[in-house]
Design an enzyme around this catalytic site. Sequence first.
Site, PDB file in Angstrom:
ATOM      1  N   PHE A  61      35.710  76.176  31.453  1.00  0.00           N
ATOM      2  CA  PHE A  61      35.381  76.878  30.085  1.00  0.00           C
ATOM      3  C   PHE A  61      36.046  76.336  29.041  1.00  0.00           C
ATOM      4  O   PHE A  61      37.203  76.004  28.978  1.00  0.00           O
ATOM      5  CB  PHE A  61      35.606  78.486  30.224  1.00  0.00           C
ATOM      6  CG  PHE A  61      34.299  79.280  30.095  1.00  0.00           C
ATOM      7  CD1 PHE A  61      33.441  79.480  31.074  1.00  0.00           C
ATOM      8  CD2 PHE A  61      34.075  79.673  28.706  1.00  0.00           C
ATOM      9  CE1 PHE A  61      32.315  80.191  30.859  1.00  0.00           C
ATOM     10  CE2 PHE A  61      32.854  80.548  28.590  1.00  0.00           C
ATOM     11  CZ  PHE A  61      32.041  80.524  29.480  1.00  0.00           C
ATOM     12  N   GLN A 119      35.744  87.127  15.504  1.00  0.00           N
ATOM     13  CA  GLN A 119      35.254  85.989  16.198  1.00  0.00           C
ATOM     14  C   GLN A 119      33.775  85.832  15.846  1.00  0.00           C
ATOM     15  O   GLN A 119      32.906  86.759  16.208  1.00  0.00           O
ATOM     16  CB  GLN A 119      35.586  85.618  17.560  1.00  0.00           C
ATOM     17  CG  GLN A 119      35.117  84.348  17.969  1.00  0.00           C
ATOM     18  CD  GLN A 119      35.418  84.061  19.453  1.00  0.00           C
ATOM     19  OE1 GLN A 119      35.088  84.709  20.276  1.00  0.00           O
ATOM     20  NE2 GLN A 119      36.523  83.195  19.707  1.00  0.00           N
ATOM     21  N   HIS A 141      30.174  83.650  16.976  1.00  0.00           N
ATOM     22  CA  HIS A 141      29.989  82.522  17.921  1.00  0.00           C
ATOM     23  C   HIS A 141      29.075  81.604  17.109  1.00  0.00           C
ATOM     24  O   HIS A 141      28.257  82.252  16.304  1.00  0.00           O
ATOM     25  CB  HIS A 141      29.090  83.010  19.015  1.00  0.00           C
ATOM     26  CG  HIS A 141      29.077  81.838  20.128  1.00  0.00           C
ATOM     27  ND1 HIS A 141      28.060  81.075  20.299  1.00  0.00           N
ATOM     28  CD2 HIS A 141      29.581  81.976  21.482  1.00  0.00           C
ATOM     29  CE1 HIS A 141      28.108  80.367  21.466  1.00  0.00           C
ATOM     30  NE2 HIS A 141      29.059  80.741  22.055  1.00  0.00           N
ATOM     31  N   GLU A 200      27.676  77.964  24.812  1.00  0.00           N
ATOM     32  CA  GLU A 200      27.970  76.699  24.307  1.00  0.00           C
ATOM     33  C   GLU A 200      27.442  75.445  25.253  1.00  0.00           C
ATOM     34  O   GLU A 200      27.389  74.107  24.719  1.00  0.00           O
ATOM     35  CB  GLU A 200      29.666  76.552  24.698  1.00  0.00           C
ATOM     36  CG  GLU A 200      30.642  76.246  23.744  1.00  0.00           C
ATOM     37  CD  GLU A 200      30.995  77.788  22.952  1.00  0.00           C
ATOM     38  OE1 GLU A 200      30.918  78.610  23.813  1.00  0.00           O
ATOM     39  OE2 GLU A 200      31.589  77.880  22.116  1.00  0.00           O
ATOM     40  N   ARG A 240      34.468  76.189  18.411  1.00  0.00           N
ATOM     41  CA  ARG A 240      33.360  77.087  17.855  1.00  0.00           C
ATOM     42  C   ARG A 240      33.487  77.358  16.470  1.00  0.00           C
ATOM     43  O   ARG A 240      32.474  77.291  15.697  1.00  0.00           O
ATOM     44  CB  ARG A 240      33.926  78.560  18.678  1.00  0.00           C
ATOM     45  CG  ARG A 240      33.105  78.796  19.914  1.00  0.00           C
ATOM     46  CD  ARG A 240      33.392  80.199  20.312  1.00  0.00           C
ATOM     47  NE  ARG A 240      33.016  80.310  21.735  1.00  0.00           N
ATOM     48  CZ  ARG A 240      33.011  81.349  22.496  1.00  0.00           C
ATOM     49  NH1 ARG A 240      33.808  82.322  22.112  1.00  0.00           N
ATOM     50  NH2 ARG A 240      32.328  81.451  23.742  1.00  0.00           N
ATOM     51  N   HIS A 287      30.776  88.115  17.371  1.00  0.00           N
ATOM     52  CA  HIS A 287      30.600  88.031  18.916  1.00  0.00           C
ATOM     53  C   HIS A 287      31.865  88.972  19.369  1.00  0.00           C
ATOM     54  O   HIS A 287      31.722  89.900  20.251  1.00  0.00           O
ATOM     55  CB  HIS A 287      31.197  86.751  19.231  1.00  0.00           C
ATOM     56  CG  HIS A 287      30.928  86.449  20.886  1.00  0.00           C
ATOM     57  ND1 HIS A 287      29.871  87.185  21.662  1.00  0.00           N
ATOM     58  CD2 HIS A 287      31.772  85.904  21.632  1.00  0.00           C
ATOM     59  CE1 HIS A 287      30.098  86.933  22.874  1.00  0.00           C
ATOM     60  NE2 HIS A 287      31.283  86.215  22.901  1.00  0.00           N
ATOM     61  N   ARG A 312      39.865  84.214  20.222  1.00  0.00           N
ATOM     62  CA  ARG A 312      39.885  84.447  21.650  1.00  0.00           C
ATOM     63  C   ARG A 312      39.144  83.337  22.596  1.00  0.00           C
ATOM     64  O   ARG A 312      38.226  82.879  21.886  1.00  0.00           O
ATOM     65  CB  ARG A 312      39.132  85.972  22.015  1.00  0.00           C
ATOM     66  CG  ARG A 312      38.707  86.032  23.645  1.00  0.00           C
ATOM     67  CD  ARG A 312      38.049  87.534  23.525  1.00  0.00           C
ATOM     68  NE  ARG A 312      36.811  87.335  23.462  1.00  0.00           N
ATOM     69  CZ  ARG A 312      35.869  86.963  24.101  1.00  0.00           C
ATOM     70  NH1 ARG A 312      36.020  86.292  25.352  1.00  0.00           N
ATOM     71  NH2 ARG A 312      34.366  86.995  23.935  1.00  0.00           N
TER      72      ARG A 312
END
Lengths: 598, 236
Positions: free
Chosen positions: A127, A247, A249, A262, A293, A363, A404
């Site tokens: 990830f 955050q 996305h 992603e 991101r 997000h 995050r």
Amino acid sequence: MVKKLQIHSTLTCDVLIIGAGGAGLRCASLLHEKKPGLSILAVTKVAHPQKSHTSTAQGGMAAVDPKDKTDKSVYHMFDTWKGGDCSSDQNVVKKIVEGGWAEVQWLESKGIHFSRDEGGGISKRQFGGHTVDFGKGDALRAVFVADRTGKGIMDTAWGEALKGGSRFINTTVVTELLFNEGCCVGAVLFKAREGELVTVLAGATVLATGGSGQVFRITTNCRNNTGDGTAVVLRAGLPLMDPEAVQFHPTGIVGPGILASEALRSEGGILRNKESEPFMERYAPKMKDLAPRDIVARAIETEIREGKGIMNPDHQIEHVWIDLRHLPDYVHDVKLKEVASFFKTYANLDSRTQLCPVRPSNHYHMGGIPTNEHGEVLTSANTVVPGLFAVGECACASLHGFNRLGTNSLLELLVMGRCVGERVLSYLKEKQAHAPKGAGEATLARFAGYLEAEGRENVALIRQEMREVMTRQVGVFRVEKGIREAIASLIAFKARAAKVGISTKDMRMNQELLERWELDNLLDNAMTIAQGALMRKESRGAHFREDYPERSDEFQFHTLVSMTDFGTVSFGKRPIDLSIYESKVENYERFGIMSRKY
Amino acid sequence: MSKTYSLTLTIKRYDPDRAASWLQTYRLDSGPILRFVDLFRRINVEQDATLAWASSCEHAQCGSCSVNVNGRPMLACELLVENAVTLFGTTEFKISPVTVAPVVRDLVVDWERAYERVHRAKPYLIKPKDIPPGRTEHRISPQELARYEEATRCINCFCCAEACISGNRTFIGPNAAMAGIVRMMDPREEEKEERMDLLYSEEGIYRCHTSKACSHVCPKQIDVAHFVALAKEGAF
């Protein structure tokens, strides 16, 4: 005619858990395991715990497998610290990272259906931002349940809480916290389905109410994430921490905002603007579409602002395209199956032959109710509020700092859910609940006010306008003038909200009433986000100020914001814990203040 | 230019205060890719703030927004206007709440009552097998998991139970039965007897008439009938 409102009844329990998502029910499960006779009341806003927002998490849960010779907890701690732009609390990072695999084992023993490898063990995937050897290589660190890891966790935690004997109160929200001699002794709830206000007296109260994504126009968050818990905490005179850390996305599907992973870009998808130009080349010449991101999100927003976006006529929102047409069928059919099916389901597009619309989507909120590493809620003076705990997205301990990493939120809600449970157990031995005077009066006055107000304003319309303003002016890009305008708009919205006349007077499943109350919560959350963003004259993690594009050591602290009257805020600071760095243990030098470059 | 549809939504409403039920018609123009939840939201903004409807995640992962559209149980969050027009061959839609649970107001039902069946089926490991000593996980091959993995995708939207021709009074229902069947197939469950007692009880799987309506309407495309069939054969 409005019937006179009253508190319908008073319930008692040992532990009141408000919010029955992954964090709340992990906490409940621990309590049932450790002390079977305990009476636990688990309250959820949704119609049933299984409907919680936790169920929508897709990709995975980070946890360092002790069997893995290549991975180490210290690598995961480093990634989290760096990813959070040096704003996470290191004591919390250490505790949560080290507690990860025990949670994997707990889930496994309670029946989660983890995806398996060929040897029959738990499979792992890579990830973004998760590395081994301090950034030198990619880590295989995320366990997962296909593309529905959150659902796997939710089903398991719910099953265990049910098995343990939690009493669930569904379709119910918290409207007021109750204190006696400085200790939290329960809460007032609005049971929306029955239309009843009830008082609950509890030995300990745990807030696990989730996020506030509905503050923004396009969000991956569910309809119920209106920041109720954080608003109620503010009204109790307690602060919120780092609310400006939000955050986005980069690729939400237009219009519902659903997260398009992603993987689209890592498999070779190319972002294009109105003129079909692959614009990422201009923003990140080397990494292009694979840039982190926040960089991709800002690039897309810039294109849209410069008139190179495309207006979706149905949802009335601008977007860019992601081009997947050149990818082989195998990628569409197998590797991107789920995301490709989202485009089909929600936009009726075939990603093999058509361009697909995406734009940044709210997000996750890194900030929230400040707690210590045990999940105990803290005041603006950093003292513990006895009897009150917070966990999950509504809380801020802080693991994520200002940004995050993917798969770290599921990890957090499980480890902290367990830790809060343990802390609650030791707290319960000390205290007993007593009823405070005037319990529920604030709620009664508030709800009576909503029902009696007159005027032709419409809640849904004000909410829509608020979400537009927040997205445009306190979203991916922030600048002083824009934030000030947003604050002025929020004050105007608040005034308009007072002129909403509610035609449904019966209290049962009164959507108008519930949404009116939610609007106040949204506005409170929006105001703290905007005020925090205005105060923080720097860029850090997901918080990006165009007028202050660099991180500044002057702001190397957590924001604490309290709000007595709407729009009137006072700020405090909480130091960022540097205990790993200060411990001088092996590799401590990796945990200093560094730049977030990938 | 995007196409515009002139839609007629006839929604079955219910007001608990007056215990009154009626049909209310809303007319609105919509582009092709608005979803039915978007239409409900627009009705709240543009025409009628009092209409109550249910949803949460709004991307088919929670199962809160199940409604009957022209008699077919569906998730309102993933039904696009143009797909609905194609599916039903009309721009007129009659929308009513599901009948597996009592109505609270308008399209909102008391899901808790529907869930009682799932709770009876014990959606957890009653007696979990111990993890082998010295290990932190069980060994379950991908092939073994694949036998029942589809069934674990169930979100308890109750569309299958709504469509089931065996009725809701005597049969525990396809999704609740499946919650038990999954754990019959899960090698980590040691309490199989109790599960069989429920599956083969008076409200168990022999109530199923094998119409396969469950599989036909499942928004997650789970072949629910397949799992019920396995249970009928005892082929866990």
